[in-house]
Design a protein around this motif. Structure first.
Motif, mmCIF file in Angstrom:
data_model
loop_
_atom_site.group_PDB
_atom_site.id
_atom_site.type_symbol
_atom_site.label_atom_id
_atom_site.label_comp_id
_atom_site.label_asym_id
_atom_site.label_seq_id
_atom_site.Cartn_x
_atom_site.Cartn_y
_atom_site.Cartn_z
ATOM 1 N N LYS A 214 2.214 -5.956 5.379
ATOM 2 C CA LYS A 214 2.184 -4.902 6.391
ATOM 3 C C LYS A 214 3.309 -5.086 7.411
ATOM 4 C CE LYS A 214 -1.402 -2.448 9.039
ATOM 5 N NZ LYS A 214 -2.723 -2.577 9.676
ATOM 6 N N MET B 252 0.867 -1.168 0.000
ATOM 7 C CA MET B 252 0.000 0.000 0.000
ATOM 8 C C MET B 252 0.908 1.224 0.000
ATOM 9 S SD MET B 252 -3.327 0.532 -0.013
ATOM 10 C CE MET B 252 -4.134 -0.815 0.854
ATOM 11 N N ALA B 253 0.897 1.953 -1.097
ATOM 12 C CA ALA B 253 1.779 3.117 -1.222
ATOM 13 C C ALA B 253 1.165 4.112 -2.178
ATOM 14 C CB ALA B 253 3.161 2.695 -1.721
ATOM 15 N N PHE C 140 -4.860 -7.703 5.018
ATOM 16 C CA PHE C 140 -3.495 -7.341 5.372
ATOM 17 C C PHE C 140 -2.816 -8.557 5.992
ATOM 18 C CE2 PHE C 140 -5.766 -3.357 5.226
ATOM 19 C CZ PHE C 140 -4.871 -2.493 4.613
ATOM 20 N N LEU D 59 6.223 -0.719 6.121
ATOM 21 C CA LEU D 59 5.515 0.469 6.582
ATOM 22 C C LEU D 59 6.449 1.670 6.668
ATOM 23 C CD1 LEU D 59 3.225 -1.061 9.369
ATOM 24 C CD2 LEU D 59 2.587 -0.387 7.047
ATOM 25 N N LEU E 288 3.272 5.578 5.510
ATOM 26 C CA LEU E 288 1.832 5.802 5.609
ATOM 27 C C LEU E 288 1.342 5.510 7.018
ATOM 28 C CD1 LEU E 288 0.446 4.133 2.348
ATOM 29 C CD2 LEU E 288 0.817 6.559 2.768
ATOM 30 N N GLU F 56 -4.156 6.604 6.685
ATOM 31 C CA GLU F 56 -3.883 6.757 5.252
ATOM 32 C C GLU F 56 -4.020 5.429 4.521
ATOM 33 O OE1 GLU F 56 -0.729 10.484 5.207
ATOM 34 O OE2 GLU F 56 -0.036 8.499 5.809
ATOM 35 N N MET F 57 -3.576 4.333 5.149
ATOM 36 C CA MET F 57 -3.716 3.026 4.520
ATOM 37 C C MET F 57 -5.192 2.652 4.377
ATOM 38 S SD MET F 57 -0.594 0.741 6.089
ATOM 39 C CE MET F 57 -0.767 -0.522 4.846
ATOM 40 N N SER F 58 -5.980 2.998 5.368
ATOM 41 C CA SER F 58 -7.420 2.729 5.296
ATOM 42 C C SER F 58 -8.053 3.536 4.179
ATOM 43 C CB SER F 58 -8.080 3.067 6.641
ATOM 44 O OG SER F 58 -9.474 2.895 6.575
ATOM 45 N N VAL G 262 -2.342 -7.185 1.202
ATOM 46 C CA VAL G 262 -1.339 -6.126 1.343
ATOM 47 C C VAL G 262 -0.372 -6.495 2.454
ATOM 48 C CG1 VAL G 262 -0.966 -3.686 1.851
ATOM 49 C CG2 VAL G 262 -3.016 -4.397 0.594
ATOM 50 N N GLU H 121 -1.854 4.457 9.645
ATOM 51 C CA GLU H 121 -2.970 3.514 9.567
ATOM 52 C C GLU H 121 -4.171 4.169 8.881
ATOM 53 O OE1 GLU H 121 -3.320 0.399 10.414
ATOM 54 O OE2 GLU H 121 -1.401 -0.013 11.387
ATOM 55 N N SER I 68 -7.175 1.978 0.890
ATOM 56 C CA SER I 68 -7.893 0.717 0.695
ATOM 57 C C SER I 68 -9.268 0.953 0.086
ATOM 58 C CB SER I 68 -8.047 -0.021 2.035
ATOM 59 O OG SER I 68 -6.801 -0.359 2.583
#
Length: 349
Positions: free
Chosen positions: A38, A9-10, A68, A43, A48, A52-54, A36, A50, A57
């Motif tokens: 994790k 996730m980026a 994840f 990370l 990112l 931002e990752m959400s 993804v 949490e 997603s």
């Protein structure tokens, strides 16, 4: 067919690619999920939170489950529970875990190569054990060695043409000309941004009404005129209000899909992207790399191209329509998903 895509996730074109692919595979009868990785090291590298990752997603369709995982055993358990028939790894950071699980379950592994790395030297084990290799363009494919080339499939980046689409056309022809450089580029690929900045500066000094900015990341580019917008998780509002976009690769495809006249600019300069570049089976690389035959940037040539469209707004309007048409004909995600499913069907158990 039940497929699991592994990725990171980026904020990058890789995630956009994975989102577009996953969201469109279901129309071909593929049951797709995304896993993804994790790990702490990952990370730190993607930087990112949490939250931002959400947020990222949520770019996946509600019909695409996103999971994840941290360790190989997590991924193995997930594949067991989903009844996965094929793993598709999209990041070198997920190659080791994906390969281990594919071996454990005796299911095929497909790997997609994004970017110009020495893939065969750095990731020989993954490529040697993959059932198939996908490269998103000839730039990535050229780093696949002879022993792996029989597995190689070049499938170009596809753009979600419903998501990336033009806004209503401009009503006036004498308003300021709006242009941006758009992308996420390393040092060589950011080289041309300096020349765009100089070209815009010279045009403004001559009294031309030009609004120019930089959207994304241009590593170590030294700019003085271009307004820095930073990274945008959703670039569409910027692209839909812009008339000319300079860039390369996927970013340029997205901009053209939004109706921007596209100019190829990176390490080299290719000028305006024309539909002739892709007609009759041709695949002109949108790398803007000197090694692909593009000339080094010249701020005077860039300024001339901008001035030409500044003074010919009707031509600019036609070229913006042509850019959208080019994207529809050659850059659509449907073709990318269809070609990827063809690879799956040749190898899925």
């Amino acid at each position: 067919m039940r497929i699991l895509i592994t990725t990171i996730m980026a904020r990058s074109g890789v995630l956009t690619h994975v989102c577009d692919l996953a969201n469109h595979l279901r129309s071909f009868g593929v049951q797709v999920s995304v896993a993804v990785i994790k790990r702490e090291k990952v990370l730190r590298s993607v930087r990112l939170t949490e939250q931002e990752m959400s947020f990222l997603s949520a770019k996946f369709s509600p019909e695409v489950p996103v999971f994840f995982y941290t360790h190989t055993c997590d991924l193995l358990e997930l594949c067991h529970s989903l009844g996965v028939q094929l793993l598709h790894a999209h990041s070198p950071l997920t190659f080791p875990t994906s390969l281990a699980v594919a071996r454990s379950l005796s299911i095929p592994l497909v790997v997609t190569l994004h970017g110009e790395l020495n893939w065969s030297r750095l990731y020989n084990e993954a490529l040697s054990n993959a059932a198939a290799i996908i490269a998103v363009g000839p730039e990535a494919a050229r780093f696949v060695s002879g022993e792996h080339r029989h597995k190689l499939n070049v499938i170009f980046n596809g753009i979600d043409l419903e998501r990336f689409c033009p806004a209503k056309p401009d009503a006036t022809v004498d308003s300021p000309l709006r242009l941006i450089w758009f992308g996420r580029a390393n040092v060589p690929a950011s080289y041309g941004v300096n020349f765009l900045d100089r070209a815009v500066g010279e045009l403004i000094s001559r009294g031309l009404a030009v609004e120019a900015g930089l959207l994304g990341y241009a590593t170590k580019a030294e700019t003085h005129i271009l307004k820095k917008y930073g990274w945008a998780d959703d670039p569409r509002p910027y692209l839909q209000q812009t008339q000319l976009v300079f860039g390369r690769g996927r970013a340029l495809r997205e901009a053209m899909a939004c109706g921007c006249a596209g100019f190829l600019l990176g390490e080299g300069y290719g000028g305006r992207v024309s539909p002739d570049w892709f007609a009759d089976g041709k695949h002109t690389p949108l790398s803007a790399s000197v090694k692909h035959g593009f000339q080094l940037p010249d701020h005077k040539a860039i300024a001339f191209d901008i001035l030409h469209l500044y003074q010919n707004r009707e031509l600019l309007s036609r070229l913006r329509l042509e850019a959208r048409s080019t994207a529809v004909r050659f850059f659509g995600v449907h073709s990318m998903a269809e070609a990827t499913v063809s690879v799956y069907r040749r190898h899925a158990i």
